[in-house]
Design a protein around this motif. Structure first.
Motif, mmCIF file in Angstrom:
data_model
loop_
_atom_site.group_PDB
_atom_site.id
_atom_site.type_symbol
_atom_site.label_atom_id
_atom_site.label_comp_id
_atom_site.label_asym_id
_atom_site.label_seq_id
_atom_site.Cartn_x
_atom_site.Cartn_y
_atom_site.Cartn_z
ATOM 1 N N MET A 1 0.847 -1.182 0.000
ATOM 2 C CA MET A 1 0.000 0.000 0.000
ATOM 3 C C MET A 1 0.885 1.234 0.000
ATOM 4 S SD MET A 1 -2.875 1.196 2.764
ATOM 5 C CE MET A 1 -3.941 -0.196 2.398
ATOM 6 N N ILE A 2 0.542 2.221 -0.798
ATOM 7 C CA ILE A 2 1.281 3.474 -0.874
ATOM 8 C C ILE A 2 0.434 4.562 -0.226
ATOM 9 C CG2 ILE A 2 2.256 5.212 -2.414
ATOM 10 C CD1 ILE A 2 2.712 2.930 -4.431
ATOM 11 N N VAL A 3 1.018 5.274 0.725
ATOM 12 C CA VAL A 3 0.321 6.341 1.438
ATOM 13 C C VAL A 3 0.902 7.667 0.985
ATOM 14 C CG1 VAL A 3 -0.209 7.338 3.672
ATOM 15 C CG2 VAL A 3 -0.108 4.853 3.410
ATOM 16 N N GLY A 4 0.060 8.565 0.510
ATOM 17 C CA GLY A 4 0.528 9.853 0.035
ATOM 18 C C GLY A 4 -0.196 10.993 0.714
ATOM 19 N N ALA A 5 0.316 12.198 0.548
ATOM 20 C CA ALA A 5 -0.325 13.376 1.119
ATOM 21 C C ALA A 5 -0.170 14.526 0.135
ATOM 22 C CB ALA A 5 0.315 13.732 2.458
ATOM 23 N N THR A 41 8.924 -4.317 7.983
ATOM 24 C CA THR A 41 9.361 -3.579 9.163
ATOM 25 C C THR A 41 8.217 -2.775 9.774
ATOM 26 O OG1 THR A 41 10.057 -1.715 7.787
ATOM 27 C CG2 THR A 41 11.716 -3.383 8.291
ATOM 28 N N VAL A 42 8.364 -2.484 11.044
ATOM 29 C CA VAL A 42 7.371 -1.670 11.753
ATOM 30 C C VAL A 42 7.550 -0.207 11.351
ATOM 31 C CG1 VAL A 42 6.528 -0.932 14.000
ATOM 32 C CG2 VAL A 42 7.342 -3.287 13.677
ATOM 33 N N LEU A 47 1.288 2.193 9.931
ATOM 34 C CA LEU A 47 0.308 1.682 10.891
ATOM 35 C C LEU A 47 -0.865 2.642 11.060
ATOM 36 C CD1 LEU A 47 2.649 0.168 13.628
ATOM 37 C CD2 LEU A 47 1.015 -1.079 12.201
ATOM 38 N N ARG A 48 -0.603 3.934 10.979
ATOM 39 C CA ARG A 48 -1.699 4.899 11.107
ATOM 40 C C ARG A 48 -2.723 4.742 9.999
ATOM 41 N NH1 ARG A 48 2.486 8.545 12.567
ATOM 42 N NH2 ARG A 48 2.479 9.479 10.481
ATOM 43 N N HIS A 49 -2.291 4.204 8.871
ATOM 44 C CA HIS A 49 -3.199 3.997 7.734
ATOM 45 C C HIS A 49 -3.575 2.527 7.564
ATOM 46 C CE1 HIS A 49 -2.852 8.119 6.132
ATOM 47 N NE2 HIS A 49 -1.622 8.075 6.602
ATOM 48 N N GLY A 50 -3.279 1.707 8.559
ATOM 49 C CA GLY A 50 -3.647 0.298 8.500
ATOM 50 C C GLY A 50 -2.863 -0.507 7.502
ATOM 51 N N GLY A 77 -19.136 -15.289 17.998
ATOM 52 C CA GLY A 77 -18.566 -16.402 17.251
ATOM 53 C C GLY A 77 -18.531 -16.221 15.749
ATOM 54 N N LEU A 78 -18.910 -15.033 15.280
ATOM 55 C CA LEU A 78 -18.887 -14.729 13.849
ATOM 56 C C LEU A 78 -17.875 -13.616 13.603
ATOM 57 C CD1 LEU A 78 -22.744 -14.655 13.218
ATOM 58 C CD2 LEU A 78 -21.193 -16.609 13.022
ATOM 59 N N VAL A 79 -17.422 -13.487 12.367
ATOM 60 C CA VAL A 79 -16.424 -12.460 12.078
ATOM 61 C C VAL A 79 -16.661 -11.877 10.694
ATOM 62 C CG1 VAL A 79 -14.741 -14.097 11.124
ATOM 63 C CG2 VAL A 79 -13.938 -11.942 12.081
ATOM 64 N N ASN A 80 -16.417 -10.572 10.582
ATOM 65 C CA ASN A 80 -16.500 -9.879 9.299
ATOM 66 C C ASN A 80 -15.362 -8.860 9.247
ATOM 67 O OD1 ASN A 80 -17.443 -9.207 6.769
ATOM 68 N ND2 ASN A 80 -19.479 -8.569 7.449
ATOM 69 N N TRP A 81 -15.130 -8.289 8.075
ATOM 70 C CA TRP A 81 -14.080 -7.297 7.904
ATOM 71 C C TRP A 81 -14.674 -6.024 7.309
ATOM 72 C CZ3 TRP A 81 -13.172 -12.403 7.869
ATOM 73 C CH2 TRP A 81 -12.032 -12.868 8.554
ATOM 74 N N PRO A 82 -14.239 -4.853 7.787
ATOM 75 C CA PRO A 82 -14.750 -3.584 7.259
ATOM 76 C C PRO A 82 -14.178 -3.317 5.874
ATOM 77 C CG PRO A 82 -12.980 -3.160 8.815
ATOM 78 C CD PRO A 82 -13.237 -4.647 8.847
ATOM 79 N N PRO A 83 -14.794 -2.393 5.123
ATOM 80 C CA PRO A 83 -14.316 -2.110 3.768
ATOM 81 C C PRO A 83 -12.968 -1.411 3.732
ATOM 82 C CG PRO A 83 -16.065 -0.589 4.377
ATOM 83 C CD PRO A 83 -16.006 -1.630 5.454
ATOM 84 N N LEU A 84 -12.665 -0.615 4.766
ATOM 85 C CA LEU A 84 -11.412 0.132 4.819
ATOM 86 C C LEU A 84 -10.900 0.151 6.252
ATOM 87 C CD1 LEU A 84 -12.349 3.237 2.617
ATOM 88 C CD2 LEU A 84 -10.766 1.400 1.981
ATOM 89 N N PRO A 85 -9.576 0.241 6.440
ATOM 90 C CA PRO A 85 -9.035 0.350 7.794
ATOM 91 C C PRO A 85 -9.612 1.543 8.529
ATOM 92 C CG PRO A 85 -7.275 -0.057 6.203
ATOM 93 C CD PRO A 85 -8.516 0.226 5.414
ATOM 94 N N GLY A 86 -9.924 1.344 9.790
ATOM 95 C CA GLY A 86 -10.434 2.432 10.615
ATOM 96 C C GLY A 86 -11.937 2.605 10.569
#
Length: 217
Positions: A1-5, A41-42, A47-50, A77-86
């Motif tokens: 993933m590329i994070v830009g500003a 690497t950490v 991490l702020r952008h998932g 007991g069920l699990v799902n994932w959101p569309p985007l981090p955060g």
């Protein structure tokens, strides 16, 4: 993933390999490499952008598995994932509905990444997919019953539990009925792989054969 500003456009060009640095060619012409490419690497910005790992690792499966576990939302007991981090489930969609389909949520995560999830998390995602039932949108792979059904075939391969094949075939029968109903309503089929009848046909064939995977490249 590329994070830009910033607000101006940019072009990113990158060439690399996560698994191996190439050191030359073998006698048979294939590339030879060594597993010294580096590590995941950490990085606090990532991490702020998932997009990062919380613990450094050189193992790709570990890096991806950590990210999948971090963003999983578990309940009863069920699990799902959101569309985007955060985001929470249902956030980011125009209607606020929680999606459960291949392109959006647990079915796609389980169908494509079951081996990285670990059995408990994968089964929880598959159970949510089963309880949610066949999709009303249609039979297709992207956001239809067939795409969700591939989560069951992935769990069959991952766990060896035949109940997932039974569930996959139940979805297959429903998908076949959806195709017939839509053709009757519109007088024609849809001839595309991901949103049409071709993908559904591949799913039906895999259910007959007793196993299979999504037709990804």
């Amino acid at each position: 993933m590329i994070v830009g500003a910033g607000e101006l456009p940019c072009t990113v060009f990158a060439v690399g390999a996560l698994e191996h640095h190439t050191t030359g060619s073998r006698v048979d012409g294939t590339l030879q490499g060594v597993a010294d490419w580096g590590a995941y690497t950490v990085d606090e910005a990532a991490l702020r952008h998932g997009a990062g790992v919380e613990k450094e690792t050189t193992n790709a499966d570990e890096a991806y598995a950590e990210t999948l576990q971090r963003f999983a939302i578990e309940e009863d007991g069920l699990v799902n994932w959101p569309p985007l981090p955060g985001l929470q489930l249902g956030e980011g969609s125009r209607d606020g509905q929680i999606r459960t389909q291949w392109c959006h949520g647990a079915p796609g995560i389980v169908a494509t990444l079951a081996d990285l999830l670990g059995e408990e998390l994968a089964v929880a995602g598959g159970e949510l997919t089963w309880r949610a039932g066949p999709l009303q949108k249609g039979a297709n792979l992207c956001h239809g019953t067939a795409g969700n059904g591939y989560a069951f075939l992935a769990l069959l391969e991952h766990t060896g539990d035949e109940r997932w094949l039974t569930r996959a075939r139940a979805f297959a029968m429903h998908a076949a009925g959806q195709v017939e109903h839509n053709r009757s309503d519109y007088g024609r089929g849809r001839y595309t792989l991901w949103t049409g009848d071709l993908g559904t046909a591949l799913y039906l064939a895999d259910c007959i054969d007793g196993g299979g995977k999504l037709p990804l490249p």
